[in-house]
Enzyme design. Structure first.
Site, PDB file in Angstrom:
ATOM      1  N   GLY A 185       0.851  -1.193   0.000  1.00 29.06           N
ATOM      2  CA  GLY A 185       0.000   0.000   0.000  1.00 29.06           C
ATOM      3  C   GLY A 185       0.880   1.234   0.000  1.00 29.06           C
ATOM      4  O   GLY A 185       0.533   2.292   0.511  1.00 29.06           O
ATOM      5  N   ALA A 186       2.059   1.086  -0.616  1.00 28.13           N
ATOM      6  CA  ALA A 186       3.114   2.103  -0.491  1.00 28.13           C
ATOM      7  C   ALA A 186       2.866   3.359  -1.316  1.00 28.13           C
ATOM      8  O   ALA A 186       3.554   4.359  -1.132  1.00 28.13           O
ATOM      9  CB  ALA A 186       4.459   1.490  -0.888  1.00 28.13           C
TER      10      ALA A 186
ATOM     11  N   GLY B  82      -0.054   4.961  -1.339  1.00 27.86           N
ATOM     12  CA  GLY B  82      -1.083   5.750  -0.660  1.00 27.86           C
ATOM     13  C   GLY B  82      -0.483   6.806   0.247  1.00 27.86           C
ATOM     14  O   GLY B  82       0.742   6.908   0.394  1.00 27.86           O
TER      15      GLY B  82
ATOM     16  N   ILE C 223      -0.575   7.139   3.583  1.00 32.71           N
ATOM     17  CA  ILE C 223       0.181   6.579   4.710  1.00 32.71           C
ATOM     18  C   ILE C 223       1.443   5.905   4.192  1.00 32.71           C
ATOM     19  O   ILE C 223       2.533   6.100   4.719  1.00 32.71           O
ATOM     20  CB  ILE C 223      -0.667   5.559   5.499  1.00 32.71           C
TER      21      ILE C 223
ATOM     22  N   ILE D   9      -2.002  -1.949   9.448  1.00 33.47           N
ATOM     23  CA  ILE D   9      -2.364  -0.548   9.631  1.00 33.47           C
ATOM     24  C   ILE D   9      -3.765  -0.300   9.065  1.00 33.47           C
ATOM     25  O   ILE D   9      -4.489   0.581   9.501  1.00 33.47           O
ATOM     26  CB  ILE D   9      -1.335   0.348   8.901  1.00 33.47           C
TER      27      ILE D   9
ATOM     28  N   ARG E 215      -0.825  10.338  19.661  1.00 32.96           N
ATOM     29  CA  ARG E 215      -1.843  11.373  19.880  1.00 32.96           C
ATOM     30  C   ARG E 215      -2.004  11.654  21.372  1.00 32.96           C
ATOM     31  O   ARG E 215      -2.078  12.814  21.797  1.00 32.96           O
ATOM     32  CB  ARG E 215      -3.186  10.924  19.306  1.00 32.96           C
TER      33      ARG E 215
ATOM     34  N   HIS F  29      -8.646  -0.187  18.393  1.00 37.13           N
ATOM     35  CA  HIS F  29      -8.181   0.969  17.623  1.00 37.13           C
ATOM     36  C   HIS F  29      -9.335   1.688  16.932  1.00 37.13           C
ATOM     37  O   HIS F  29      -9.210   2.137  15.809  1.00 37.13           O
ATOM     38  CB  HIS F  29      -7.127   0.509  16.602  1.00 37.13           C
TER      39      HIS F  29
END
Length: 312
Positions: free
Chosen positions: A7-8, A10, A12, A117, A153, A177
């Site tokens: 998913g490189a 995208g 993220i 992820i 966060r 999550h």
């Protein structure tokens, strides 16, 4: 050490790949895969950064060439949230993507540590586990849901509220999550105390932080840059532990003893084989205990959804 990002191309994936290219130990290999034809170009772009990390990009339906010999695989492939969606609305598309990629991991690099992820993590990790189990290669010490974004966060918001340096704060976050399943253990931060109202407000802000970003981007995407940073932190910690560094602790969503749910995010001591030890969640405040008990039905349903998706 070889790390593959699936998913490189995208939002993220590109942020994650940039951070790994600049921060992986010298001599590492970084392999980028995405269905999008731009992916080899992303690798060429990153290859111009002067670090001793070899990088290659692969596109198309077949992730196998990117996965060969991988020690760590980080999966960020999938569709992003839009305003009005919650993470579970992503399920229908992302479930199939994760299932397909994990099947390829099971045949190509079954001993790799896998960090998921792709949202909804509560469910996609269960999908990955069932796929690996069916293939006869499941090792619960090597499959992780990456919840690090909740931790960074929490660290940021607590530091802001209390006028501290963010790198001095480390908040353990347990549960899952998404939404109410995210439980920051604000009672366990040394030297920091809160009023009851602050605890309630901070907990809610941490739980809804993803939505805060989705709305602020006004339809233009979800949290990609902070998630890239969080995934890089987790991936780099895992690499250090796999290479023998002692005392590396991160929270992540893993299969444990089932005390709370089959999968549960908690502090983990990482080691040469993935999870070395699942650490206790420690003493909870009354607020935290109540929140923990209140989330478990939601978390268990999320998990069952993933199990059923693979076993239907």
């Amino acid at each position: 050490m070889k790390v593959a990002v699936l998913g490189a191309a995208g939002g993220i994936g590109q942020a994650l790949a940039l951070l790994l290219k600049t921060q992986l130990p010298s001599g590492s290999e970084l392999s980028l895969y995405d269905i999008a034809p731009v992916t080899p170009g992303v690798a060429v772009d990153l290859s111009h950064i002067p670090t001793a990390v070899k990088i290659k990009g692969f596109a198309g339906e077949d992730a196998t060439p990117a996965l060969e010999g991988a020690d760590v695989v980080l999966i960020s492939a999938g569709v992003a949230r839009k305003p009005g969606m919650d993470r579970s609305d992503l399920f229908n598309v992302n479930a199939g993507i994760v299932k397909n990629l994990v099947q390829q991991i099971a045949t190509t690099c079954p001993k790799a540590c896998i960090g998921i992820i792709t949202n909804p993590v509560n469910t996609t990790v269960a999908i990955a586990a069932e796929v690996l189990k069916k293939a006869g290669v499941y090792d619960k010490n090597k499959l992780f849901g990456v919840t690090t974004l909740d931790i960074i966060r929490s660290n940021t918001f607590v530091a802001e509220l209390k006028g501290k340096q963010p790198d001095e704060i480390e908040v353990p976050v347990i549960g899952g999550h998404s939404g109410v399943t995210i439980l920051p253990l604000l009672s366990q931060i040394p030297g920091v105390s809160f009023t009851e109202q602050e605890v309630a407000d901070l907990t809610k802000r941490i739980q809804n932080a993803g939505t805060e970003v989705v709305e602020a981007k006004a339809g233009g995407g979800s949290a990609t840059l902070s998630m890239g940073q969080a995934a890089a932190r987790f991936g780099l910690s895992l690499v250090r532990a796999l290479q023998g560094e002692k005392g590396v602790v991160e929270c992540a969503y893993v299969e444990g003893d089932g005390q709370y749910a089959r999968f549960f995010s908690q502090p983990l001591l990482l080691g040469k084989n993935g999870v070395e030890e699942r650490k206790s969640i420690g003493k909870l405040s009354a607020f935290e205990q109540n929140a923990l008990e209140g989330m478990l039905d939601t978390l268990k349903k999320d998990i069952q959804l993933g199990e059923a998706f693979v076993n239907k």
